[in-house]
Design a protein around this motif. Structure first.
Motif, PDB file in Angstrom:
ATOM      1  N   UNK A  74     -31.944 -62.016 -89.973  1.00  0.00           N
ATOM      2  CA  UNK A  74     -31.417 -63.024 -89.049  1.00  0.00           C
ATOM      3  C   UNK A  74     -31.943 -62.833 -87.626  1.00  0.00           C
ATOM      4  N   UNK A  75     -32.698 -61.775 -87.385  1.00  0.00           N
ATOM      5  CA  UNK A  75     -33.228 -61.537 -86.038  1.00  0.00           C
ATOM      6  C   UNK A  75     -34.427 -62.450 -85.784  1.00  0.00           C
ATOM      7  N   UNK A  76     -34.269 -63.324 -84.792  1.00  0.00           N
ATOM      8  CA  UNK A  76     -35.355 -64.230 -84.397  1.00  0.00           C
ATOM      9  C   UNK A  76     -36.297 -63.539 -83.409  1.00  0.00           C
ATOM     10  N   UNK A  77     -35.720 -62.751 -82.498  1.00  0.00           N
ATOM     11  CA  UNK A  77     -36.468 -61.996 -81.482  1.00  0.00           C
ATOM     12  C   UNK A  77     -35.700 -60.734 -81.146  1.00  0.00           C
ATOM     13  N   UNK A  78     -36.413 -59.676 -80.838  1.00  0.00           N
ATOM     14  CA  UNK A  78     -35.781 -58.475 -80.301  1.00  0.00           C
ATOM     15  C   UNK A  78     -35.929 -58.514 -78.783  1.00  0.00           C
TER      16      UNK A  78
ATOM     17  N   UNK B 113     -24.828 -50.829 -72.767  1.00  0.00           N
ATOM     18  CA  UNK B 113     -25.605 -49.627 -73.049  1.00  0.00           C
ATOM     19  C   UNK B 113     -26.986 -49.903 -73.625  1.00  0.00           C
ATOM     20  N   UNK B 114     -27.534 -51.085 -73.345  1.00  0.00           N
ATOM     21  CA  UNK B 114     -28.879 -51.421 -73.803  1.00  0.00           C
ATOM     22  C   UNK B 114     -29.873 -50.725 -72.885  1.00  0.00           C
ATOM     23  N   UNK B 115     -30.801 -49.987 -73.492  1.00  0.00           N
ATOM     24  CA  UNK B 115     -31.814 -49.272 -72.714  1.00  0.00           C
ATOM     25  C   UNK B 115     -33.201 -49.782 -73.090  1.00  0.00           C
ATOM     26  N   UNK B 116     -34.100 -49.862 -72.115  1.00  0.00           N
ATOM     27  CA  UNK B 116     -35.457 -50.351 -72.400  1.00  0.00           C
ATOM     28  C   UNK B 116     -36.175 -49.531 -73.472  1.00  0.00           C
ATOM     29  N   UNK B 117     -35.844 -48.241 -73.596  1.00  0.00           N
ATOM     30  CA  UNK B 117     -36.506 -47.404 -74.597  1.00  0.00           C
ATOM     31  C   UNK B 117     -35.903 -47.589 -75.991  1.00  0.00           C
ATOM     32  N   UNK B 118     -34.862 -48.457 -76.112  1.00  0.00           N
ATOM     33  CA  UNK B 118     -34.272 -48.749 -77.407  1.00  0.00           C
ATOM     34  C   UNK B 118     -33.329 -47.672 -77.932  1.00  0.00           C
ATOM     35  N   UNK B 119     -32.959 -46.697 -77.088  1.00  0.00           N
ATOM     36  CA  UNK B 119     -32.111 -45.607 -77.568  1.00  0.00           C
ATOM     37  C   UNK B 119     -30.668 -45.721 -77.088  1.00  0.00           C
ATOM     38  N   UNK B 120     -30.259 -46.869 -76.601  1.00  0.00           N
ATOM     39  CA  UNK B 120     -28.887 -47.051 -76.153  1.00  0.00           C
ATOM     40  C   UNK B 120     -27.925 -47.262 -77.312  1.00  0.00           C
ATOM     41  N   UNK B 121     -26.652 -47.373 -76.978  1.00  0.00           N
ATOM     42  CA  UNK B 121     -25.620 -47.564 -77.992  1.00  0.00           C
ATOM     43  C   UNK B 121     -25.807 -48.889 -78.746  1.00  0.00           C
TER      44      UNK B 121
ATOM     45  N   UNK C   4     -28.186 -52.676 -79.168  1.00  0.00           N
ATOM     46  CA  UNK C   4     -29.454 -53.378 -79.009  1.00  0.00           C
ATOM     47  C   UNK C   4     -29.101 -54.840 -78.735  1.00  0.00           C
ATOM     48  N   UNK C   5     -30.055 -55.580 -78.195  1.00  0.00           N
ATOM     49  CA  UNK C   5     -29.857 -57.020 -78.006  1.00  0.00           C
ATOM     50  C   UNK C   5     -30.910 -57.751 -78.825  1.00  0.00           C
ATOM     51  N   UNK C   6     -30.464 -58.746 -79.595  1.00  0.00           N
ATOM     52  CA  UNK C   6     -31.386 -59.533 -80.425  1.00  0.00           C
ATOM     53  C   UNK C   6     -30.974 -60.995 -80.381  1.00  0.00           C
ATOM     54  N   UNK C   7     -31.946 -61.864 -80.549  1.00  0.00           N
ATOM     55  CA  UNK C   7     -31.703 -63.296 -80.627  1.00  0.00           C
ATOM     56  C   UNK C   7     -31.476 -63.652 -82.092  1.00  0.00           C
ATOM     57  N   UNK C   8     -30.342 -64.309 -82.359  1.00  0.00           N
ATOM     58  CA  UNK C   8     -29.979 -64.661 -83.737  1.00  0.00           C
ATOM     59  C   UNK C   8     -29.532 -66.115 -83.802  1.00  0.00           C
ATOM     60  N   UNK C   9     -29.577 -66.714 -84.991  1.00  0.00           N
ATOM     61  CA  UNK C   9     -29.024 -68.058 -85.136  1.00  0.00           C
ATOM     62  C   UNK C   9     -27.506 -68.001 -85.079  1.00  0.00           C
ATOM     63  N   UNK C  10     -26.929 -69.006 -84.451  1.00  0.00           N
ATOM     64  CA  UNK C  10     -25.472 -69.128 -84.357  1.00  0.00           C
ATOM     65  C   UNK C  10     -25.106 -70.558 -84.694  1.00  0.00           C
TER      66      UNK C  10
ATOM     67  N   UNK D 129     -29.715 -70.682 -80.826  1.00  0.00           N
ATOM     68  CA  UNK D 129     -30.231 -69.313 -80.817  1.00  0.00           C
ATOM     69  C   UNK D 129     -29.563 -68.580 -79.655  1.00  0.00           C
ATOM     70  N   UNK D 130     -28.803 -67.534 -79.973  1.00  0.00           N
ATOM     71  CA  UNK D 130     -28.033 -66.804 -78.959  1.00  0.00           C
ATOM     72  C   UNK D 130     -28.363 -65.315 -79.021  1.00  0.00           C
ATOM     73  N   UNK D 131     -28.360 -64.668 -77.854  1.00  0.00           N
ATOM     74  CA  UNK D 131     -28.516 -63.219 -77.801  1.00  0.00           C
ATOM     75  C   UNK D 131     -27.193 -62.572 -78.177  1.00  0.00           C
TER      76      UNK D 131
END
Length: 160
Positions: free
Chosen positions: A55-59, A111-119, A121-127, A135-137
């Motif tokens: 379901x991930x459209x974009x990371x 807690x989203x970190x640019x290196x991807x190691x945060x608690x 993640x943020x992704x664009x998904x269909x809603x 498409x919502x983050x």
């Protein structure tokens, strides 16, 4: 660059909860929304979502403002609603203005970190919303902590 960013929120950023006033007080739009996924209540007092990889459209990228612009490539999304066998998460679609200023603050809260190691993640998904598909983050958690409790009805906080 876009003048707004659209988020799917399912926990403390929803209307009436602890972080809404601080992070979403300038919202341009708030509507009910649903995504495919599994919702969990965490022992620390807030929820987490796990989403299916398909379901991930974009990371999320390293530039939140650019991400807001990338989101708009998915306008007119015509994704069908998920099948009943799939889990659903119920929350809100929140449109925030000024992505270069607002999105980094929400990313920091989550807690989203640019290196991807945060608690989270943020992704664009269909809603699915009353206005149709969008498409919502969403902020999602790749690894659940011990004691996470699945909320089968897809709504946080858990209903008694």
């Amino acid at each position: 660059m876009s003048g707004y960013v659209d988020l799917f929120v399912y926990g403390t950023l929803k209307q009436g909860f602890a972080n809404h006033r601080t992070f979403c007080k300038k919202a341009l739009k708030i509507r009910a929304a649903t995504i495919a996924g599994q919702l969990y209540d965490l022992p620390v007092g807030y929820p987490a979502v796990q989403i299916p990889d398909n379901s991930i459209l974009l990371k999320a990228g390293q530039d939140p403002a650019r991400d807001a612009g990338r989101q708009h490539r998915f306008r007119g999304l015509t994704q069908p609603a998920p099948e009943g066998a799939q889990g659903l998460v119920h929350g809100e679609w929140i449109r925030l203005p000024d992505p270069p200023r607002t999105l980094p603050h929400v990313d920091a809260l989550e807690g989203v970190r640019p290196d991807g190691r945060g608690e989270y993640r943020r992704a664009l998904v269909p809603a699915w919303t009353e206005d149709g598909p969008a498409a919502l983050w969403v902020y999602w958690m790749p690894r659940l902590p011990p004691g996470a409790r699945h909320l089968a009805d897809g709504t946080w906080p858990a209903r008694p």
